[in-house]
Write a protein that holds these residues in place. Structure first.
Motif: not given
Length: 152
Positions: A73-74, A78-79, A103-104, A109-111
């Motif tokens: 998790x990071x 996430x904007x 890849x995100x 929404x969340x990392x």
């Protein structure tokens, strides 16, 4: 008294045992810290890898290396203005350095990702996250594995 053909003889057991010993002694050596560093450089590119913002959640003592749950998790809003573009997990001693690459984008929404991996032996794992501004953040964990996997 002779044994049926389906039962191995002592000579066959001895040959099998010697073959196993030879395989353990002669098999290719595991990765080196230089190979791990090269894999990290390949992911990070020219960016300086900084410690923080990433959390690699894994048990410090793993009983069975065949299926090890991990979560990466990071800390990121996430904007569109600030988000994680990709995350990666690398290992030190498995046959392949890269465990997983994700890849995100801002719509994620969340990392945060969870999966299960295999670990060949006790080793260091490194999780990296590349942000849209080009920065790369990391977290490393040393894991002890009591029953190894990935020993081909």
């Amino acid at each position: 008294m002779t044994l049926p053909a389906s039962h191995p003889s002592r000579r066959q057991w001895l040959n099998c045992g010697l073959g196993m010993v030879a395989w353990v002694v002669v098999r290719p050596a595991g990765a080196t810290p230089d190979e791990l560093a090269a894999a990290i450089r390949s992911f990070a590119g020219a960016a300086t890898v900084r410690e923080g913002r990433v959390l690699l959640d894994i048990a410090p003592l793993v009983e069975n290396g065949n299926t090890v749950p991990i979560t990466v998790s990071v800390a990121s809003p996430m904007t569109a203005a600030e988000h994680v573009q990709s995350m990666a997990v690398f290992n030190e001693l498995n046959p392949g350095r890269d465990v997983a690459i994700f890849t995100l984008g801002p719509r994620a929404g969340r990392a945060s990702v969870s999966t299960r991996i295999r670990l060949a032996t006790s080793q260091k794992l490194v999780a990296l996250a590349r942000f849209n501004d080009g920065s790369v953040w990391s977290h490393s964990v040393d894991v002890i594995v009591t029953l190894a996997a990935c020993i081909e």
